[in-house]
Motif scaffolding. Structure first.
Motif, PDB file in Angstrom:
ATOM      1  N   MET A  89       0.848  -1.200   0.000  1.00 27.73           N
ATOM      2  CA  MET A  89       0.000   0.000   0.000  1.00 27.73           C
ATOM      3  C   MET A  89       0.874   1.238   0.000  1.00 27.73           C
ATOM      4  O   MET A  89       2.084   1.148   0.203  1.00 27.73           O
ATOM      5  CB  MET A  89      -0.899  -0.022   1.236  1.00 27.73           C
ATOM      6  N   ILE A  90       0.298   2.397  -0.193  1.00 21.30           N
ATOM      7  CA  ILE A  90       1.088   3.623  -0.257  1.00 21.30           C
ATOM      8  C   ILE A  90       1.669   3.980   1.094  1.00 21.30           C
ATOM      9  O   ILE A  90       2.783   4.443   1.203  1.00 21.30           O
ATOM     10  CB  ILE A  90       0.209   4.798  -0.754  1.00 21.30           C
ATOM     11  N   ASP A  96       8.903  -5.147  -1.475  1.00 19.79           N
ATOM     12  CA  ASP A  96       7.808  -6.105  -1.311  1.00 19.79           C
ATOM     13  C   ASP A  96       6.914  -6.168  -2.551  1.00 19.79           C
ATOM     14  O   ASP A  96       7.158  -5.504  -3.556  1.00 19.79           O
ATOM     15  CB  ASP A  96       7.005  -5.801  -0.038  1.00 19.79           C
ATOM     16  N   ALA A  97       5.890  -6.985  -2.470  1.00 18.96           N
ATOM     17  CA  ALA A  97       5.074  -7.263  -3.659  1.00 18.96           C
ATOM     18  C   ALA A  97       3.786  -6.445  -3.683  1.00 18.96           C
ATOM     19  O   ALA A  97       2.879  -6.738  -4.449  1.00 18.96           O
ATOM     20  CB  ALA A  97       4.740  -8.754  -3.690  1.00 18.96           C
ATOM     21  N   TRP A  98       3.732  -5.383  -2.878  1.00 19.16           N
ATOM     22  CA  TRP A  98       2.486  -4.620  -2.798  1.00 19.16           C
ATOM     23  C   TRP A  98       2.027  -4.084  -4.157  1.00 19.16           C
ATOM     24  O   TRP A  98       2.840  -3.610  -4.971  1.00 19.16           O
ATOM     25  CB  TRP A  98       2.639  -3.428  -1.834  1.00 19.16           C
ATOM     26  N   ASP A 100       8.015   5.180  -5.339  1.00 14.84           N
ATOM     27  CA  ASP A 100       7.768   3.805  -5.770  1.00 14.84           C
ATOM     28  C   ASP A 100       6.299   3.427  -5.559  1.00 14.84           C
ATOM     29  O   ASP A 100       5.653   2.859  -6.445  1.00 14.84           O
ATOM     30  CB  ASP A 100       8.699   2.878  -4.976  1.00 14.84           C
ATOM     31  N   ARG A 101       5.736   3.764  -4.392  1.00 16.42           N
ATOM     32  CA  ARG A 101       4.345   3.417  -4.097  1.00 16.42           C
ATOM     33  C   ARG A 101       3.365   4.137  -5.032  1.00 16.42           C
ATOM     34  O   ARG A 101       2.412   3.531  -5.539  1.00 16.42           O
ATOM     35  CB  ARG A 101       3.996   3.773  -2.648  1.00 16.42           C
ATOM     36  N   TYR A 102       3.592   5.423  -5.297  1.00 10.13           N
ATOM     37  CA  TYR A 102       2.687   6.154  -6.199  1.00 10.13           C
ATOM     38  C   TYR A 102       2.813   5.628  -7.627  1.00 10.13           C
ATOM     39  O   TYR A 102       1.832   5.564  -8.355  1.00 10.13           O
ATOM     40  CB  TYR A 102       2.928   7.674  -6.114  1.00 10.13           C
TER      41      TYR A 102
END
Lengths: 192, 192
Positions: free
Chosen positions: B1-2, B74-76, B129-131
């Motif tokens: 998740m973000i 991770d694989a999020w 990376d999350r966005y």
């Protein structure tokens, strides 16, 4: 404006001392950050004796809290451009200017709020007051018949202004003034 | 998740030591904040010897940077609910849960990012990376013909997610899950 902190400078000797001291706090904070903010540096810069500073403000967090409380005393209100979109663009441009200023007092105050609870509480109160005043742009738009009466002012102002703070303060990335304008327009369109 | 940071836990002794150490960093950070985070406390909690910690991670900021880098491994990915609005609601619910958790690792990491440049840089890279991964919800919506091909993923994700961070981190005010959902809906509607 929502983002910027400025001590007002009314007359009277006590008020002048306070204005000089808070102006020095702003400058020291902007130039050296919270870690570089000391009573001695504020004394040197303001020309006010350090014993006066210790007596009246006691600590560095005390100075910061007073800076934010002085901001809450001023006469700031949102510009009246005649349309909701224009008013929100004006608000976002003020925030954009405050966050991109080099040095930025707003960025320094936000950073300081993560160092001391007193500064965090003072910043919370300062912003509460600013967002309440800014709600006027929503009242005016309702009065003009531009948007429905049930519009939630805080939700609308968050939609317009939050992307600027998130991008430039937490994500630590640049945002152009055009992009800031665009978020004001998205917010205005969301309530039409 | 973000919003949330979790060390993945692959096999191998070195990987297990890292996972144990980063789990201890998360817990210490969440319970005591950045000021309470020490090599000794992480050693005691993880059962990993302090000389190993000093050799591999060197400093407290080093531990924090590795925690964020582990999160990037991770694989999020964003949940696939079948609609843009549903996907954005799911993203906002993850952020809402991370920011309202007691204690909140996310809030602790954000606070730490205002204490050390290394943590700020690592958090910037983590969120980038999350966005980027979350932009997939926009690609899927374009592929379904739900929104136009020229839609700016970052602008849309800022509109949806920024109000949560601004309200709960900077303004330090509560936000209900319904309000978080509402900001996802405003964002989805803004690009239709």
């Amino acid at each position: 404006m929502i983002a910027e902190v400025h001590a007002s400078r009314p007359g009277g000797r006590t008020a002048r001392v306070r204005a000089d001291v808070l102006a020095a706090v702003e400058s020291e904070l902007a130039e050296h950050g919270y870690d570089g903010l000391t009573i001695d540096a504020v004394a040197a810069r303001s020309g006010v004796h350090r014993t006066t500073l210790y007596r009246r403000w006691k600590t560095v967090p005390g100075l910061l809290v007073d800076l934010l409380e002085a901001g809450a005393d001023d006469a700031w209100g949102p510009a009246d451009t005649g349309s909701l979109e224009g008013d929100l663009v004006a608000v976002n441009r003020e925030i954009h200017a405050a966050l991109t200023a080099r040095p930025s007092i707003t960025q320094a105050v936000i950073a300081a709020s993560f160092r001391t609870t007193a500064a965090a509480d003072a910043l919370t109160r300062f912003w509460e007051d600013r967002y309440e005043r800014t709600a006027l742009v929503v009242c005016r738009a309702v009065a003009r018949g531009e948007i429905p009466g049930g519009t939630d002012p805080h939700q609308l102002l968050l939609t317009a202004t939050a992307p600027l703070y998130h991008q430039m303060v937490l994500l630590r990335q640049p945002m152009s003034r055009d992009q800031a304008d665009q978020h004001a327009r998205i917010a205005a369109a969301s309530v039409r």
